[in-house]
Design a protein around this motif. Structure first.
Motif, PDB file in Angstrom:
ATOM      1  N   VAL A  40     -66.155 -22.726 -63.377  1.00  0.00           N
ATOM      2  CA  VAL A  40     -65.981 -22.719 -61.920  1.00  0.00           C
ATOM      3  C   VAL A  40     -65.212 -23.977 -61.534  1.00  0.00           C
ATOM      4  CG1 VAL A  40     -67.172 -22.660 -59.695  1.00  0.00           C
ATOM      5  CG2 VAL A  40     -68.202 -21.536 -61.690  1.00  0.00           C
ATOM      6  N   ALA A  41     -64.125 -23.810 -60.800  1.00  0.00           N
ATOM      7  CA  ALA A  41     -63.350 -24.958 -60.321  1.00  0.00           C
ATOM      8  C   ALA A  41     -63.346 -24.941 -58.799  1.00  0.00           C
ATOM      9  CB  ALA A  41     -61.931 -24.907 -60.865  1.00  0.00           C
ATOM     10  N   ILE A  42     -63.758 -26.059 -58.233  1.00  0.00           N
ATOM     11  CA  ILE A  42     -63.868 -26.134 -56.769  1.00  0.00           C
ATOM     12  C   ILE A  42     -62.849 -27.125 -56.228  1.00  0.00           C
ATOM     13  CG2 ILE A  42     -65.394 -26.686 -54.830  1.00  0.00           C
ATOM     14  CD1 ILE A  42     -67.719 -25.923 -56.721  1.00  0.00           C
ATOM     15  N   GLU A  43     -61.944 -26.607 -55.421  1.00  0.00           N
ATOM     16  CA  GLU A  43     -60.982 -27.440 -54.703  1.00  0.00           C
ATOM     17  C   GLU A  43     -61.275 -27.241 -53.225  1.00  0.00           C
ATOM     18  OE1 GLU A  43     -56.862 -26.830 -56.477  1.00  0.00           O
ATOM     19  OE2 GLU A  43     -58.044 -25.322 -57.486  1.00  0.00           O
ATOM     20  N   ALA A  48     -62.054 -12.470 -67.370  1.00  0.00           N
ATOM     21  CA  ALA A  48     -61.782 -12.136 -65.971  1.00  0.00           C
ATOM     22  C   ALA A  48     -61.596 -13.435 -65.207  1.00  0.00           C
ATOM     23  CB  ALA A  48     -62.944 -11.338 -65.386  1.00  0.00           C
ATOM     24  N   SER A  49     -60.506 -13.526 -64.476  1.00  0.00           N
ATOM     25  CA  SER A  49     -60.348 -14.728 -63.650  1.00  0.00           C
ATOM     26  C   SER A  49     -60.202 -14.340 -62.190  1.00  0.00           C
ATOM     27  CB  SER A  49     -59.188 -15.595 -64.128  1.00  0.00           C
ATOM     28  OG  SER A  49     -58.033 -14.840 -64.225  1.00  0.00           O
ATOM     29  N   TYR A  50     -60.780 -15.184 -61.370  1.00  0.00           N
ATOM     30  CA  TYR A  50     -60.919 -14.902 -59.941  1.00  0.00           C
ATOM     31  C   TYR A  50     -60.473 -16.109 -59.135  1.00  0.00           C
ATOM     32  CZ  TYR A  50     -64.169 -11.426 -61.817  1.00  0.00           C
ATOM     33  OH  TYR A  50     -64.731 -10.402 -62.527  1.00  0.00           O
ATOM     34  N   GLU A  51     -59.883 -15.809 -58.004  1.00  0.00           N
ATOM     35  CA  GLU A  51     -59.528 -16.881 -57.091  1.00  0.00           C
ATOM     36  C   GLU A  51     -59.982 -16.494 -55.687  1.00  0.00           C
ATOM     37  OE1 GLU A  51     -55.581 -18.651 -58.274  1.00  0.00           O
ATOM     38  OE2 GLU A  51     -55.409 -18.567 -56.079  1.00  0.00           O
ATOM     39  N   PHE A  52     -60.719 -17.384 -55.069  1.00  0.00           N
ATOM     40  CA  PHE A  52     -61.130 -17.191 -53.680  1.00  0.00           C
ATOM     41  C   PHE A  52     -60.430 -18.250 -52.822  1.00  0.00           C
ATOM     42  CE2 PHE A  52     -64.536 -15.218 -56.030  1.00  0.00           C
ATOM     43  CZ  PHE A  52     -65.011 -14.203 -55.223  1.00  0.00           C
ATOM     44  N   SER A  53     -59.958 -17.836 -51.649  1.00  0.00           N
ATOM     45  CA  SER A  53     -59.413 -18.788 -50.669  1.00  0.00           C
ATOM     46  C   SER A  53     -60.538 -19.145 -49.709  1.00  0.00           C
ATOM     47  CB  SER A  53     -58.274 -18.152 -49.876  1.00  0.00           C
ATOM     48  OG  SER A  53     -57.253 -17.800 -50.759  1.00  0.00           O
ATOM     49  N   CYS A  54     -60.736 -20.436 -49.479  1.00  0.00           N
ATOM     50  CA  CYS A  54     -61.884 -20.868 -48.695  1.00  0.00           C
ATOM     51  C   CYS A  54     -61.454 -21.795 -47.550  1.00  0.00           C
ATOM     52  CB  CYS A  54     -62.868 -21.631 -49.583  1.00  0.00           C
ATOM     53  SG  CYS A  54     -63.336 -20.735 -51.082  1.00  0.00           S
ATOM     54  N   THR A  55     -62.213 -21.781 -46.481  1.00  0.00           N
ATOM     55  CA  THR A  55     -61.973 -22.741 -45.403  1.00  0.00           C
ATOM     56  C   THR A  55     -62.330 -24.139 -45.900  1.00  0.00           C
ATOM     57  OG1 THR A  55     -62.464 -21.045 -43.780  1.00  0.00           O
ATOM     58  CG2 THR A  55     -62.542 -23.320 -43.011  1.00  0.00           C
ATOM     59  N   ASP A  56     -63.498 -24.261 -46.564  1.00  0.00           N
ATOM     60  CA  ASP A  56     -63.852 -25.517 -47.223  1.00  0.00           C
ATOM     61  C   ASP A  56     -64.818 -25.235 -48.371  1.00  0.00           C
ATOM     62  OD1 ASP A  56     -64.495 -28.003 -48.095  1.00  0.00           O
ATOM     63  OD2 ASP A  56     -65.147 -28.792 -46.161  1.00  0.00           O
ATOM     64  N   ALA A  57     -64.251 -25.078 -49.550  1.00  0.00           N
ATOM     65  CA  ALA A  57     -65.064 -24.706 -50.723  1.00  0.00           C
ATOM     66  C   ALA A  57     -66.086 -25.789 -51.069  1.00  0.00           C
ATOM     67  CB  ALA A  57     -64.158 -24.430 -51.915  1.00  0.00           C
ATOM     68  N   THR A  58     -65.816 -27.018 -50.676  1.00  0.00           N
ATOM     69  CA  THR A  58     -66.753 -28.094 -51.021  1.00  0.00           C
ATOM     70  C   THR A  58     -68.074 -27.963 -50.266  1.00  0.00           C
ATOM     71  OG1 THR A  58     -65.907 -29.614 -49.328  1.00  0.00           O
ATOM     72  CG2 THR A  58     -64.835 -29.675 -51.478  1.00  0.00           C
ATOM     73  N   LYS A  59     -68.097 -27.094 -49.235  1.00  0.00           N
ATOM     74  CA  LYS A  59     -69.349 -26.886 -48.501  1.00  0.00           C
ATOM     75  C   LYS A  59     -70.278 -25.881 -49.184  1.00  0.00           C
ATOM     76  CE  LYS A  59     -67.936 -28.186 -43.862  1.00  0.00           C
ATOM     77  NZ  LYS A  59     -67.436 -27.696 -42.572  1.00  0.00           N
ATOM     78  N   VAL A  89     -72.484 -22.077 -67.702  1.00  0.00           N
ATOM     79  CA  VAL A  89     -71.581 -22.346 -66.587  1.00  0.00           C
ATOM     80  C   VAL A  89     -71.134 -23.794 -66.633  1.00  0.00           C
ATOM     81  CG1 VAL A  89     -71.306 -22.259 -64.078  1.00  0.00           C
ATOM     82  CG2 VAL A  89     -72.901 -20.684 -65.212  1.00  0.00           C
ATOM     83  N   GLN A  90     -69.860 -23.989 -66.447  1.00  0.00           N
ATOM     84  CA  GLN A  90     -69.334 -25.342 -66.308  1.00  0.00           C
ATOM     85  C   GLN A  90     -68.632 -25.435 -64.962  1.00  0.00           C
ATOM     86  OE1 GLN A  90     -68.005 -27.312 -69.795  1.00  0.00           O
ATOM     87  NE2 GLN A  90     -66.191 -28.117 -68.767  1.00  0.00           N
ATOM     88  N   VAL A  91     -69.028 -26.409 -64.165  1.00  0.00           N
ATOM     89  CA  VAL A  91     -68.466 -26.564 -62.821  1.00  0.00           C
ATOM     90  C   VAL A  91     -67.608 -27.822 -62.789  1.00  0.00           C
ATOM     91  CG1 VAL A  91     -68.990 -26.870 -60.376  1.00  0.00           C
ATOM     92  CG2 VAL A  91     -70.469 -25.421 -61.790  1.00  0.00           C
ATOM     93  N   ALA A  92     -66.400 -27.687 -62.267  1.00  0.00           N
ATOM     94  CA  ALA A  92     -65.513 -28.837 -62.076  1.00  0.00           C
ATOM     95  C   ALA A  92     -65.216 -28.958 -60.595  1.00  0.00           C
ATOM     96  CB  ALA A  92     -64.231 -28.660 -62.872  1.00  0.00           C
ATOM     97  N   ALA A  93     -65.579 -30.093 -60.028  1.00  0.00           N
ATOM     98  CA  ALA A  93     -65.324 -30.348 -58.610  1.00  0.00           C
ATOM     99  C   ALA A  93     -64.749 -31.751 -58.489  1.00  0.00           C
ATOM    100  CB  ALA A  93     -66.621 -30.230 -57.807  1.00  0.00           C
ATOM    101  N   SER A  94     -64.282 -32.076 -57.292  1.00  0.00           N
ATOM    102  CA  SER A  94     -63.677 -33.410 -57.106  1.00  0.00           C
ATOM    103  C   SER A  94     -64.713 -34.502 -57.350  1.00  0.00           C
ATOM    104  CB  SER A  94     -63.093 -33.523 -55.704  1.00  0.00           C
ATOM    105  OG  SER A  94     -64.116 -33.327 -54.757  1.00  0.00           O
ATOM    106  N   THR A  95     -65.993 -34.157 -57.199  1.00  0.00           N
ATOM    107  CA  THR A  95     -67.059 -35.138 -57.384  1.00  0.00           C
ATOM    108  C   THR A  95     -67.477 -35.277 -58.843  1.00  0.00           C
ATOM    109  OG1 THR A  95     -68.584 -33.353 -56.875  1.00  0.00           O
ATOM    110  CG2 THR A  95     -68.046 -34.864 -55.083  1.00  0.00           C
ATOM    111  N   GLY A  96     -66.919 -34.445 -59.717  1.00  0.00           N
ATOM    112  CA  GLY A  96     -67.257 -34.541 -61.127  1.00  0.00           C
ATOM    113  C   GLY A  96     -67.507 -33.181 -61.754  1.00  0.00           C
ATOM    114  N   GLN A  97     -67.977 -33.209 -63.007  1.00  0.00           N
ATOM    115  CA  GLN A  97     -68.241 -31.974 -63.727  1.00  0.00           C
ATOM    116  C   GLN A  97     -69.707 -31.915 -64.116  1.00  0.00           C
ATOM    117  OE1 GLN A  97     -65.743 -31.077 -67.005  1.00  0.00           O
ATOM    118  NE2 GLN A  97     -63.841 -31.486 -65.911  1.00  0.00           N
TER     119      GLN A  97
END
Ligand SMILES: [Zn+2]
Length: 190
Positions: A49-52, A136-147, A166-174
């Motif tokens: 999961v990648a969160i931008e 399978a790869s998925y992309e969602f467009s979000c107003t603010d995914a960090t929320k 599950v591995q999550v990558a966000a601006s705050t870390g992994q």
């Protein structure tokens, strides 16, 4: 072989069933998934999961056995129906991945790849193996995914799947999480 590519769309689960245009894949997605050298263990699968700020991306990689109970092209009508149902379910991503409403996400893109099912580009390494995967790869467009505080994951509808790493990558870390049929909510709180 045929490669179908879907236009960007906001998906409707009802419309996702049986449309050849949705049997889509990009070479890049498949190549990167296999290049990661992931293990193939029946019952286990992996979700990245990648969160931008305005995009939430998910990459699901699983032994094909977890989804349909075999790892080759379908050989009869019953097997073809099993494959069609699994593909339709994976395409219906906005119900498979229920993202916290606070992020206001909409499904933007779905790409499936499986050499055994002739979905997407054929990976020569996989075509020779007795085992087979589906990506399978998925992309969602979000107003603010960090929320987003959580994502409810529907993948355990596939009864042969017992563990999702599950591995999550966000601006705050992994960070990593393990989900199972009795714990299907992915918490994004660290
Ligand atoms: Zn296998």
């Amino acid at each position: 072989m045929l490669v179908f590519q879907a236009p960007r769309r906001t998906a409707s689960p009802a419309r996702a069933v049986g449309l050849p245009a949705l049997f889509c894949a990009l070479a890049i997605a498949a190549t990167s998934a296999h290049a990661a050298g992931k293990a193939h263990a029946h019952g286990d699968a992996r979700l990245d999961v990648a969160i931008e700020p305005q995009r939430l991306s998910l990459q699901f990689s699983s032994p094909l056995d977890n989804l349909v109970g075999f790892e080759r092209a379908p050989r009869n009508d019953k097997e073809r129906q099993q494959v069609d149902a699994a593909v339709a379910r994976l395409n219906a991503a906005d119900t498979m991945f229920r993202i916290d409403a606070a992020a206001q996400c909409k499904l933007a893109k779905v790409e499936l790849a499986s050499a055994a099912l002739k979905l997407g580009p054929v990976d020569p390494a996989q075509a020779k193996s007795d085992h087979a995967d589906i990506d399978a790869s998925y992309e969602f467009s979000c107003t603010d995914a960090t929320k987003a505080r959580h994502i409810d994951i529907g993948l355990f509808e596939f009864k042969r799947l017992h563990r999702l790493d599950v591995q999550v990558a966000a601006s705050t870390g992994q960070f990593k999480r393990a989900l199972k049929p009795s714990a299907t909510r992915l918490s994004l709180a660290r």
